[in-house]
Design a protein around this motif. Structure first.
Motif, PDB file in Angstrom:
ATOM      1  N   CYS A 179      -6.071  -2.663  -1.110  1.00  0.00           N
ATOM      2  CA  CYS A 179      -5.713  -2.822   0.303  1.00  0.00           C
ATOM      3  C   CYS A 179      -6.973  -2.679   1.155  1.00  0.00           C
ATOM      4  O   CYS A 179      -7.984  -2.145   0.705  1.00  0.00           O
TER       5      CYS A 179
ATOM      6  N   CYS B  39      -0.149   2.464   6.924  1.00  0.00           N
ATOM      7  CA  CYS B  39      -1.060   1.337   6.709  1.00  0.00           C
ATOM      8  C   CYS B  39      -0.258   0.042   6.604  1.00  0.00           C
ATOM      9  O   CYS B  39      -0.613  -0.981   7.180  1.00  0.00           O
TER      10      CYS B  39
ATOM     11  N   CYS C  19       0.857  -1.185   0.000  1.00  0.00           N
ATOM     12  CA  CYS C  19       0.000   0.000   0.000  1.00  0.00           C
ATOM     13  C   CYS C  19       0.897   1.240   0.000  1.00  0.00           C
ATOM     14  O   CYS C  19       1.929   1.257   0.676  1.00  0.00           O
TER      15      CYS C  19
ATOM     16  N   CYS D 195      -7.512  -0.654   3.332  1.00  0.00           N
ATOM     17  CA  CYS D 195      -7.814   0.771   3.524  1.00  0.00           C
ATOM     18  C   CYS D 195      -8.444   1.382   2.280  1.00  0.00           C
ATOM     19  O   CYS D 195      -8.832   2.542   2.274  1.00  0.00           O
TER      20      CYS D 195
HETATM   21 ZN    ZN Z   1      -3.537   0.324   2.949  1.00  0.00          ZN
END
Ligand code: ZN
Length: 457
Positions: free
Chosen positions: A131, A115, A110, A133
């Motif tokens: 990802c 993260c 990422c 996120c």
């Molecule tokens: Zn991420």
């Protein structure tokens, strides 16, 4: 891709029989031979241009031709056609990069460092996975890029400084013998020395790939590659008792349903209509490393690959100090996240947790960053490319569950459709009144034993 680098080896040749008696080399050449056992079957088939003479060649071609619609994700096709290996980073440091695939060490994280290092701690085998996120994982890193130099210095599979080796025509590797010339010649059944000649040959990528292919096909791969080019030999019966035994202890008894179309007069299966589970079951073979397949099947292919396997066992028993990590060669694992739910053989899957340094993006399989930034390391988990969402869980399927497939007797796999089955039947020239449909429900172990037989014969 192709390297110009060459390794020199010496051959003792019987001129009259036009045959290699044995070769002498240092560890560079032997390590390349040993590395064959780390390759997934899919890689062997790819490097041998679909000419391993195993049933699996047809399976590989089927995957190439499969429509993306049939597969869970795009990555599934890549994993079957270009499977990674537990030993990729090791093989990169072989004296000759015959694999020519630097991208096998490419991974992605990422773009948001917090993260990667704190929140989700994921990495991906393929670019642009999403990802947890929500960001696209498109920041590339190369796994263990600095390990290479260490390995080259110390030896990948054989510890440095271990001297010379002898390689027989059928790929039995031993330490250079201290026996007298006479003893050696009688061991190889040579009565008359006048027909013998020493020749020096250079081994490059082309020869290594040819050796890999012929190690699957021939009992005299060295002669084939260096003295002549001989076409494949026909398959012979191969024992599978060892495999059956292993499967029996591992398998559950959930039955698999097959619809077979049979040619009554010949009692021959024309094709089977099968569910996606069964196809996964067959295709998973492409991800298995050669060494583990040899271990489980005992006898595998009509070639010399088993001799190579046994040489490593013997060397590590007789001279354990010269061999490094034989598990990598004798019991190699399926690459991380390459295993599927319906796997054919009981082969363990690699668990690869990578550590990465924030400052230099050095990523390795443990140990310290080469710059010593221990404190800023992230421990990352590889996500499963068989699933669209980012998950750490292993398993999953290659094929979409809803799709029904047709598998021919030659192991060609296609999505089933009435039209393609009728045109296939026309090509077979079987009169329709000679056909019969039969539904069979078989235990997993019977299918396993049978599938092996077909795969390897
Ligand atoms: Zn991420």
């Amino acid at each position: 891709m192709a390297e110009k680098k060459m390794i020199n080896i010496r051959l003792l040749v019987d001129k009259e029989k036009n045959k290699v008696v044995f070769a002498e080399s240092d560890k560079d050449f032997v390590e390349i031979l040993f590395s064959f056992l780390t390759l997934p079957i899919g890689t062997v088939v790819r490097l041998a241009n679909n000419e391993t003479n195993l049933g699996i060649d047809a399976l590989y071609k089927s995957v190439e031709a499969l429509d993306m619609q049939c597969l869970q994700t795009e990555a599934c096709k890549k994993m079957l056609l270009r499977p990674r290996s537990e030993a990729d980073h090791k093989n990169k440091s072989l004296a000759l990069n015959y694999l020519g695939s630097a991208d096998l060490l490419d991974y992605y994280i990422c773009p948001k460092w917090t993260c990667t290092s704190e929140t989700h701690c994921l990495y991906s085998m393929f670019e642009s996975a999403t990802c947890l996120c929500g960001q696209k994982m498109n920041r590339r890193f190369v796994l263990g890029k600095n390990i290479t130099d260490d390995n080259r210095l110390n030896g990948t599979y054989i510890v440095n400084g271990s001297g010379k080796f002898m390689i027989s025509d059928d790929l039995e590797v031993t330490r250079l013998s201290t026996d007298t010339t006479f003893q050696i010649l009688s061991r190889f059944g040579i009565k008359d020395g006048s027909a013998l000649e020493e020749i020096k040959v250079s081994v490059g990528t082309v020869e290594v790939l040819d050796l890999l292919k012929r190690s699957m096909l021939s009992k005299k791969p060295m002669t084939d590659v260096f003295l002549m080019k001989q076409k494949g030999i026909h398959a012979k019966t191969i024992k599978t008792e060892k495999a059956d035994k292993k499967i029996k202890s591992e398998s559950d008894n959930k039955p698999v349903n097959l619809n077979l179309l049979i040619q009554k007069s010949q009692n021959k299966v024309i094709y089977a209509v099968v569910e996606a589970d069964f196809v996964d079951f067959l295709l998973s073979f492409l991800t298995f490393p050669l060494g583990s397949v040899v271990e489980l099947l005992g006898e595998f292919s009509q070639g010399s690959i088993c001799n190579l396997y046994e040489s490593i066992e013997k060397l590590s028993n007789i001279k354990p100090e010269i061999m490094r990590s034989t598990d990598n060669l004798l019991r190699p694992k399926i690459a991380c996240q390459h295993g599927c739910k319906n796997q054919l053989l009981p082969i363990e899957e690699e668990k690869k947790a990578v550590t990465m340094c924030e400052s230099c993006f050095y990523a390795g399989l443990g140990g310290n960053c080469i710059h010593g930034f221990y404190l800023r390391k992230a421990y990352l988990c590889l996500i499963n490319p068989k699933v669209l969402a980012a998950v750490k869980e292993t398993g999953g399927r290659f094929m979409k569950e809803s799709i029904v497939f047709m598998v021919t007797d030659e192991l060609i796999v296609e999505p089933f459709s009435q039209i393609s089955s009728i045109s296939f039947l026309n090509k077979q020239c079987v009169p329709f009144n000679d056909l019969e449909e039969r539904s069979v429900s078989v235990g997993k172990q019977e299918v396993s034993a049978h599938s092996y037989y077909t795969l390897i014969c």
